[in-house]
Write a protein that holds these residues in place. Structure first.
Motif, PDB file in Angstrom:
ATOM      1  N   PRO A  58      56.077 -11.366 -39.867  1.00  0.00           N
ATOM      2  CA  PRO A  58      56.983 -10.426 -39.080  1.00  0.00           C
ATOM      3  C   PRO A  58      58.444 -11.645 -39.045  1.00  0.00           C
ATOM      4  O   PRO A  58      58.827 -12.715 -38.834  1.00  0.00           O
ATOM      5  CB  PRO A  58      57.389 -10.028 -37.823  1.00  0.00           C
ATOM      6  N   ALA A  59      60.164 -10.166 -39.587  1.00  0.00           N
ATOM      7  CA  ALA A  59      60.946 -11.119 -39.457  1.00  0.00           C
ATOM      8  C   ALA A  59      61.654  -9.782 -39.879  1.00  0.00           C
ATOM      9  O   ALA A  59      61.582  -8.841 -39.365  1.00  0.00           O
ATOM     10  CB  ALA A  59      61.261 -11.453 -41.095  1.00  0.00           C
ATOM     11  N   LEU A  60      63.254 -10.677 -39.402  1.00  0.00           N
ATOM     12  CA  LEU A  60      63.683  -9.719 -38.958  1.00  0.00           C
ATOM     13  C   LEU A  60      65.281  -9.784 -39.159  1.00  0.00           C
ATOM     14  O   LEU A  60      66.680 -10.075 -38.914  1.00  0.00           O
ATOM     15  CB  LEU A  60      64.197  -8.654 -37.201  1.00  0.00           C
ATOM     16  N   ASP A  61      65.754  -9.863 -40.739  1.00  0.00           N
ATOM     17  CA  ASP A  61      66.867 -10.400 -41.547  1.00  0.00           C
ATOM     18  C   ASP A  61      67.781  -9.171 -41.939  1.00  0.00           C
ATOM     19  O   ASP A  61      67.600  -8.304 -42.544  1.00  0.00           O
ATOM     20  CB  ASP A  61      66.319 -11.011 -42.755  1.00  0.00           C
ATOM     21  N   LEU A  62      69.212  -9.490 -41.170  1.00  0.00           N
ATOM     22  CA  LEU A  62      69.858  -8.416 -42.316  1.00  0.00           C
ATOM     23  C   LEU A  62      70.416  -8.859 -43.356  1.00  0.00           C
ATOM     24  O   LEU A  62      70.433 -10.342 -43.924  1.00  0.00           O
ATOM     25  CB  LEU A  62      71.034  -8.164 -41.177  1.00  0.00           C
ATOM     26  N   LEU A  63      70.569  -7.868 -44.653  1.00  0.00           N
ATOM     27  CA  LEU A  63      70.522  -8.481 -46.157  1.00  0.00           C
ATOM     28  C   LEU A  63      71.880  -7.923 -45.988  1.00  0.00           C
ATOM     29  O   LEU A  63      72.171  -6.472 -46.226  1.00  0.00           O
ATOM     30  CB  LEU A  63      69.547  -8.112 -46.487  1.00  0.00           C
TER      31      LEU A  63
END
Length: 323
Positions: A23-28
């Motif tokens: 899991p990740a939570l990266d704003l693009l």
């Protein structure tokens, strides 16, 4: 849609080296570009740090734009190879014409799915007259090697399956979600879902853990796993998630995009997807020379075709999924 840049960068995409191991939570970040004769769009894929999410290789989000006093979207004939275009509107209408003879005007809630395969050309324009507002997303799906040279095709689905519960209405554009299966033809394990969330929604949505996923803030804002997602932004969720929690204060629309990480390495330049720089160079030369591979879109003169811009001065090479 077409890449409007006069000097488009070569995008080396695919391969598993850039896939999140969990899991990740990266704003693009989005890049502002102008499409056709003046439609501003936010380009979210490919972007700095990420080139693909599953087989989703290109995401443009536009609007809502007031086009009452303008001609709206005006994208004249241009070519594609090796991909599918998925057109999705929240407001407005678009007139699609292609070299297969398709001539369709579609609106919100309808899926316009074009498979370029071996080669196709098409145009996208706001009809006359057209609604005041234009708001939607243009998405590209990379075709795997087994399907990339398939015959071109166009599908227009006026109704799509989905479900409503706990303050969210889910409409399935591509793939399967919550037991509902899209009629759109898919060539890789993929999912695309429009999520219409009511004010005050607090939902836990199921995800396929073998997929990687991202969420696009198509309208309004939301809280995704405790992080804010603003209108016009996208957050990458990585792999291994069995669910995602979404909360809203005001009504919002999100697009959930996901799929099995795409293993093949590709070259994407301008409107072409290929497997080598030499292949993409050949596509560009053949389109500019009027090769019948791409056909002709009726209703346009020869000088209205968008010619491929000059190729980059360095060789186009296929590398990985991230920069």
């Amino acid at each position: 849609m077409s890449d409007p840049s006069s000097r488009p960068a070569a995008r080396d995409i695919g391969g598993l080296d850039g896939t999140a191991p969990g899991p990740a939570l990266d704003l693009l970040p989005a890049k502002e570009v102008v499409l056709g004769e003046g439609t501003p769009v936010r380009r979210l894929l490919p972007t700095l740090g990420r080139r693909m999410v599953g087989a989703w290789a290109f995401v443009d989000h536009y609007g809502p734009d007031d086009v009452a006093a303008t001609s709206g979207m005006q994208v004249t004939p241009h070519p594609h190879t090796g991909l599918q275009t998925v057109s999705w509107l929240l407001q407005g209408t678009v007139h699609h014409r292609d070299s297969l003879g398709s001539d369709v005007t579609f609106g919100p809630g309808q899926l316009a799915l074009m498979t370029a395969g071996h080669g196709i050309s098409h145009s996208e324009q706001s009809p006359v007259p057209h609604p005041r507002f234009l708001h939607g997303a243009q998405l590209w799906v990379a075709l795997p090697d087994a399907a990339r040279d398939t015959a071109p095709a166009f599908e227009h689905h006026t109704t799509l399956p989905g479900s409503t519960s706990d303050g969210v209405t889910a409409t399935v554009l591509m793939g399967e979600f919550g037991g509902a299966v899209s009629p759109g033809t898919a060539h890789t394990p993929i999912v695309g879902v429009d999520l219409d969330l009511a004010a005050g929604a607090d939902v836990e949505l199921p995800l396929e853990p073998d997929f990687e996923h991202a969420l696009l803030g198509a309208s309004g804002g939301a809280d995704v796993e405790g992080a804010p997602l603003a209108h016009g932004a996208m957050v990458y969720l990585g792999t291994g998630r069995r669910s995602v929690r979404i909360r809203t204060e005001a009504p919002a629309r999100l697009l959930l995009l996901g799929g099995e990480p795409f293993e093949e390495r590709l070259v994407m330049w301008w409107n072409f997807v290929g497997r080598s720089g030499e292949e993409v160079t050949e596509y560009a030369e053949r389109w500019n020379d009027g090769d019948p591979r791409f056909g002709v879109v009726a209703g346009f003169s020869e000088d209205q075709r968008q010619l491929a811009p000059a190729l980059p001065p360095v060789p186009l090479k296929a590398r990985g999924r991230v920069r």
